[in-house]
Design a protein around this motif. Structure first.
Motif, mmCIF file in Angstrom:
data_model
loop_
_atom_site.group_PDB
_atom_site.id
_atom_site.type_symbol
_atom_site.label_atom_id
_atom_site.label_comp_id
_atom_site.label_asym_id
_atom_site.label_seq_id
_atom_site.Cartn_x
_atom_site.Cartn_y
_atom_site.Cartn_z
ATOM 1 N N TRP A 238 -0.880 -11.274 8.389
ATOM 2 C CA TRP A 238 -2.032 -11.350 7.485
ATOM 3 C C TRP A 238 -2.032 -10.164 6.528
ATOM 4 C CZ3 TRP A 238 -5.348 -14.647 5.592
ATOM 5 C CH2 TRP A 238 -6.400 -14.142 4.832
ATOM 6 N N ARG A 239 -1.667 -9.007 7.047
ATOM 7 C CA ARG A 239 -1.598 -7.819 6.201
ATOM 8 C C ARG A 239 -0.545 -7.998 5.110
ATOM 9 N NH1 ARG A 239 -3.551 -2.833 7.384
ATOM 10 N NH2 ARG A 239 -2.804 -1.140 6.076
ATOM 11 N N ASP A 240 0.602 -8.551 5.494
ATOM 12 C CA ASP A 240 1.639 -8.874 4.505
ATOM 13 C C ASP A 240 1.070 -9.781 3.424
ATOM 14 O OD1 ASP A 240 3.362 -7.553 6.212
ATOM 15 O OD2 ASP A 240 4.759 -9.208 6.433
ATOM 16 N N TYR A 241 0.338 -10.790 3.870
ATOM 17 C CA TYR A 241 -0.173 -11.811 2.951
ATOM 18 C C TYR A 241 -1.160 -11.215 1.950
ATOM 19 C CZ TYR A 241 -2.485 -16.118 1.401
ATOM 20 O OH TYR A 241 -3.013 -17.137 0.648
ATOM 21 N N MET A 242 -2.021 -10.319 2.396
ATOM 22 C CA MET A 242 -2.978 -9.684 1.488
ATOM 23 C C MET A 242 -2.249 -8.894 0.399
ATOM 24 S SD MET A 242 -6.247 -10.288 2.192
ATOM 25 C CE MET A 242 -5.577 -11.948 2.048
ATOM 26 N N ARG A 243 -1.168 -8.234 0.783
ATOM 27 C CA ARG A 243 -0.401 -7.479 -0.208
ATOM 28 C C ARG A 243 0.257 -8.420 -1.218
ATOM 29 N NH1 ARG A 243 5.004 -6.726 0.493
ATOM 30 N NH2 ARG A 243 6.057 -5.356 -0.997
ATOM 31 N N LEU A 244 0.796 -9.544 -0.738
ATOM 32 C CA LEU A 244 1.418 -10.510 -1.645
ATOM 33 C C LEU A 244 0.388 -11.127 -2.591
ATOM 34 C CD1 LEU A 244 3.907 -12.255 0.812
ATOM 35 C CD2 LEU A 244 4.465 -10.642 -1.023
ATOM 36 N N CYS A 245 -0.815 -11.376 -2.079
ATOM 37 C CA CYS A 245 -1.887 -11.883 -2.948
ATOM 38 C C CYS A 245 -2.223 -10.859 -4.032
ATOM 39 C CB CYS A 245 -3.133 -12.200 -2.124
ATOM 40 S SG CYS A 245 -3.008 -13.685 -1.105
ATOM 41 N N HIS A 246 -2.207 -9.585 -3.645
ATOM 42 C CA HIS A 246 -2.450 -8.517 -4.610
ATOM 43 C C HIS A 246 -1.359 -8.517 -5.678
ATOM 44 C CE1 HIS A 246 -3.443 -3.940 -5.192
ATOM 45 N NE2 HIS A 246 -3.542 -4.629 -6.318
ATOM 46 N N GLN A 247 -0.121 -8.688 -5.247
ATOM 47 C CA GLN A 247 0.975 -8.758 -6.212
ATOM 48 C C GLN A 247 0.803 -9.953 -7.148
ATOM 49 O OE1 GLN A 247 4.645 -8.892 -4.006
ATOM 50 N NE2 GLN A 247 4.803 -6.664 -3.867
ATOM 51 N N LYS A 248 0.385 -11.055 -6.596
ATOM 52 C CA LYS A 248 0.264 -12.286 -7.379
ATOM 53 C C LYS A 248 -0.848 -12.185 -8.424
ATOM 54 C CE LYS A 248 -0.558 -17.286 -6.872
ATOM 55 N NZ LYS A 248 -0.688 -18.414 -5.903
ATOM 56 N N TYR A 249 -1.990 -11.637 -8.023
ATOM 57 C CA TYR A 249 -3.152 -11.644 -8.906
ATOM 58 C C TYR A 249 -3.429 -10.314 -9.599
ATOM 59 C CZ TYR A 249 -4.237 -16.191 -6.929
ATOM 60 O OH TYR A 249 -4.187 -17.507 -6.550
ATOM 61 N N GLY A 250 -2.729 -9.255 -9.198
ATOM 62 C CA GLY A 250 -2.865 -7.980 -9.891
ATOM 63 C C GLY A 250 -4.276 -7.439 -9.890
ATOM 64 N N ASP A 251 -4.736 -7.005 -11.060
ATOM 65 C CA ASP A 251 -6.030 -6.347 -11.165
ATOM 66 C C ASP A 251 -7.213 -7.298 -11.013
ATOM 67 O OD1 ASP A 251 -4.795 -3.960 -11.448
ATOM 68 O OD2 ASP A 251 -5.185 -3.710 -13.591
ATOM 69 N N LYS A 252 -6.959 -8.593 -10.877
ATOM 70 C CA LYS A 252 -8.062 -9.499 -10.562
ATOM 71 C C LYS A 252 -8.637 -9.174 -9.188
ATOM 72 C CE LYS A 252 -8.238 -13.755 -11.841
ATOM 73 N NZ LYS A 252 -7.979 -15.208 -12.004
ATOM 74 N N LEU A 253 -7.901 -8.391 -8.421
ATOM 75 C CA LEU A 253 -8.386 -7.945 -7.123
ATOM 76 C C LEU A 253 -9.693 -7.164 -7.275
ATOM 77 C CD1 LEU A 253 -7.361 -7.767 -4.077
ATOM 78 C CD2 LEU A 253 -6.656 -5.446 -4.663
ATOM 79 N N PHE A 254 -9.876 -6.500 -8.418
ATOM 80 C CA PHE A 254 -11.034 -5.638 -8.615
ATOM 81 C C PHE A 254 -12.102 -6.269 -9.504
ATOM 82 C CE2 PHE A 254 -7.070 -3.128 -8.416
ATOM 83 C CZ PHE A 254 -7.240 -2.573 -7.160
#
Length: 733
Positions: free
Chosen positions: A355-371
């Motif tokens: 799950w931790r891996d997946y959160m990082r990949l989602c961050h890579q995919k969506y970039g600053d949309k995380l914030f």
């Protein structure tokens, strides 16, 4: 240092000597790297750490104290700062044991690298390369670009290495284009399984003398003024912690009967001791059963802070588990389950690492949309415009919707009480006070806190994400922000807005005798009735007087009172006050577990990411159907509309009246059950309405799980678990 060629290794969140690709490469004689000297350097970054503790009295810090964008909170509070300083010093000690060392600096990376390159050149030392490990985060990427640009101008090689502190290496996922990353964790998990065979081997600790020589100290340029670098671990801890000692006015006293669940020291050495302890004590084997705990040292792994700083890698944890399961490492002999293969506990730990891996990949995919307030599932348009469009309640008068209720001024007051743990909601207050005083709180309470702020109060969820960023000892940018999005309904949760935790019911389910709330909110410890412990305003005048709480704000003005019955029967609702919107039939049953969010990367909330957690008792979920029955509270694209009462689709006002919200023990005045999760026994709950009909809000969690269903029951009662959202903030709560 005649004919010397130096490689500068600018370290960040990979604070370890073992399983470190760069150290391994430089220590391997077959790599033929050509460097005579290695200068590892760690920089306490000015954009995240208040550096005033490194400035002598009488001088001024040239960098402003870093503050968060929405709430204006400090970027790094005292607990993570202390853990980070300890981790840095532990790495320095370990490097010294190999004949090398770690240079400690403060400031901006570009300034520090420039100073080192120019200073070494002045001493006739050639800097042949600057290496960094790639990390997620807008500031981290900015540092990488600026250092790369500087090196290009100076004709110096710049190399960005893969971040290998995760479980499954990026090149082994089968995903070559991030656009192909599934937006549902379960789909991703199925692509990766079987997990036990997927992790790469770990890399050994370099032998003594194997690394290129550390430059002579007289050749290394000094720290740029006005900063002074401490010479001991204790002094380093003081320098980073001192500016944060007064991060909150009127910080509550540490309760006499409370104790920190995270007293652990930072660093690679402590991380491996913790892993060994968890295996030998049975903590790994029992993890699935204990991860929803609230008090103590061993209900969860508490490895999240070590993973966040790269003191240990996920694959090191995995291979320690394999050695225990296969019986190949005699140091684990004597541990329950040694040599008996994998078990439910170790399987669940691996799931949380994934799950931790997946959160990082989602961050890579969506970039600053995380914030962004609209999250992953919103439209990528003007930031401020999206704030206005969503209509989240805010303390910022410049972006608040006209006629916002509560007003921005009132929201500011609510946020202050939310942060201080004086909302009047026992479970929320206990968690917030534990966080304030220790830097840690469990995964179960993290989920409730996030849901309370975003779903019950409808306040911009980023205030909560930033507060956690400041205080969590195990803060990780990808996990923290993606998990807050998930629980706010704007991330990659298929249920979105329909997932709401009832913090009163959750308290009854997970703090069954009130020990946790009484420990951290001692004001309510004298109450015998659990209802009063979990919501002090429900106590009688006589009991309030005995407890000395008649005039306490938690009683006189609870932020969000919730009526909650204990009769195990849903309240009758004669008329549905809103149109019932049907949810999608095909929904992911990932809902149990620590999936989204995680406090442990592995650790945390009952169940497992695929919905298989929970007890085997009779299941009758108190969860609303996915995307349905939520008082028309839906997320369509990037807009957030909510109609109830006469507010024309905007966020409605919450009245602090004790009869406004009527919850039954089953959940929330549900009128009918919805469908179950994939293959699960539990059905989703229907919608509920308030007793006065002037406020209706959708229920909460996915009903069933993949195997046993998410909720649980005992003794023949229809006891419903508010589906363990696969959310495990960070990696370990």
């Amino acid at each position: 240092m005649t004919q010397s060629k130096v490689v500068i290794y600018a370290m960040r969140r990979e604070l370890r000597l073992s399983d470190n690709p760069i150290f391994h490469h430089l220590a391997n004689p077959e790599s033929k790297h050509g460097f005579s000297h290695l200068l590892p350097v760690y920089v306490f970054p000015a954009q995240q750490i208040d550096l005033s503790g490194f400035v002598p009295q009488g001088s001024e810090n040239p960098y402003p104290a870093p503050k968060s964008a929405v709430g204006g909170y400090a970027r790094c509070g005292p607990y993570r700062a202390k853990f980070l300083a300890e981790s840095v010093w532990d790495l320095k000690t370990n490097l010294r044991s190999t004949g090398s060392d770690l240079l400690v600096r403060v400031g901006a990376y570009k300034d520090v690298i420039k100073s080192l390159v120019e200073g070494l050149k002045a001493k006739e030392c050639q800097v042949g390369a600057v290496w960094m490990t790639s990390h997620e985060g807008s500031e981290e990427k900015s540092d990488e670009r600026t250092v790369a640009s500087f090196c290009a101008k100076r004709g110096i090689e710049f190399k960005l290495w893969d971040d290998e502190k995760y479980f499954i290496h990026d090149r082994d996922t089968g995903i070559t284009d991030l656009n192909d990353l599934p937006d549902v964790f379960t789909t991703y998990r199925k692509q990766i399984e079987p997990l036990r065979e997927k992790a790469r081997k770990t890399l050994p600790v370099p032998e003594k003398g194997a690394l290129p020589a550390y430059p002579d100290t007289d050749m290394i340029p000094s720290q740029q003024p006005p900063f002074i670098i401490p010479g001991t671990c204790e002094e380093l801890v003081d320098a980073v912690v001192r500016p944060m000692k007064n991060f909150l006015k009127d910080l509550p006293d540490f309760p006499e009967k409370a104790a920190s669940s995270h007293p652990f020291r930072g660093g690679e050495t402590s991380a491996h001791k913790r892993i060994d302890h968890l295996v030998m004590s049975g903590g790994m084997k029992s993890y699935k059963d204990t991860r929803n705990g609230l008090l103590g040292l061993n209900f969860s792994t508490k490895l999240s802070a070590y993973l966040a700083q790269g003191c240990v890698t996920a694959r090191q944890i995995h291979h320690a588990l394999v050695a225990y399961e296969d019986g190949t490492d005699t140091k684990y002999k004597g541990a329950d389950g040694f040599g008996e293969g994998d078990n439910q506990g170790t399987e669940t730990v691996r799931m949380e690492l994934l799950w931790r891996d997946y959160m990082r990949l989602c961050h890579q995919k969506y970039g600053d949309k995380l914030f962004r307030v609209e999250g992953f599932n919103g439209k990528q348009t003007d930031y401020e415009g999206e704030d206005k469009k969503h209509g989240w309640r805010t303390a910022n008068t410049s972006i608040a919707l006209p006629g916002q209720e509560p007003t921005p001024e009132k929201v500011s007051e609510i946020l202050a009480r939310f942060n201080a743990g004086t909302t009047g909601m026992g479970l929320i207050d206990a968690s917030q006070r534990e966080l304030l005083l220790t830097g840690y709180t469990s995964n179960r309470t993290r989920q409730n806190v996030a849901s309370f702020l975003a779903k019950h109060m409808e306040i911009d969820w980023r205030y909560g994400a930033e507060w956690y960023e400041m205080l969590l000892v195990d803060y990780d940018v990808s996990s923290n922000w993606a998990n807050w999005q998930y629980l706010a309904g704007v991330g990659n949760d298929p249920r979105g807005a329909a997932r709401i935790f009832n913090p009163v019911k959750q308290a009854f389910d997970y703090d069954k005798d009130g020990t946790y709330v009484r420990a951290w909110v001692p004001e309510v410890a004298k109450f015998e009735n659990l209802e009063n412990v979990f919501q002090a305003w429900t106590a009688s005048k006589e009991d309030l007087k005995t407890a000395g709480l008649e005039d306490n704000i938690m009683v006189t003005d609870p932020v969000k009172p919730i009526k909650f019955n204990l009769d195990h029967k849903p309240s009758k609702v004669k008329k549905r006050p809103f149109f019932r919107k049907r949810g999608p039939k095909n929904r992911d049953a990932q809902g149990s577990a620590e999936s989204p969010g995680s406090s442990d990367g592995h650790s945390g909330s009952g169940g497992s990411p695929d919905g298989s957690g929970g007890s085997n008792g009779p299941i009758e979920s108190n969860c609303a159907g996915a995307g349905s029955d939520q008082a028309q509270q839906t997320y369509q694209g990037s807009s957030r509309s909510q109609s109830s009462s006469n507010h024309g689709g905007r966020s409605h006002s919450h009245h602090h009246n004790h009869h406004n919200h009527h919850y039954s023990r089953r959940g929330n005045d549900y009128t009918r059950g919805g469908g179950g999760g994939r293959g699960g026994r539990g059905g989703g709950g229907g919608a509920y309405a308030s007793s006065h009909g002037n406020h209706s809000t959708g229920g909460g969690y996915r009903g069933g799980g993949r195997a046993r269903g998410g909720g649980g029951g005992s003794g023949g009662h229809h006891h419903h678990s508010e589906q363990q959202v696969a959310s495990q903030f960070q990696t370990d709560a």
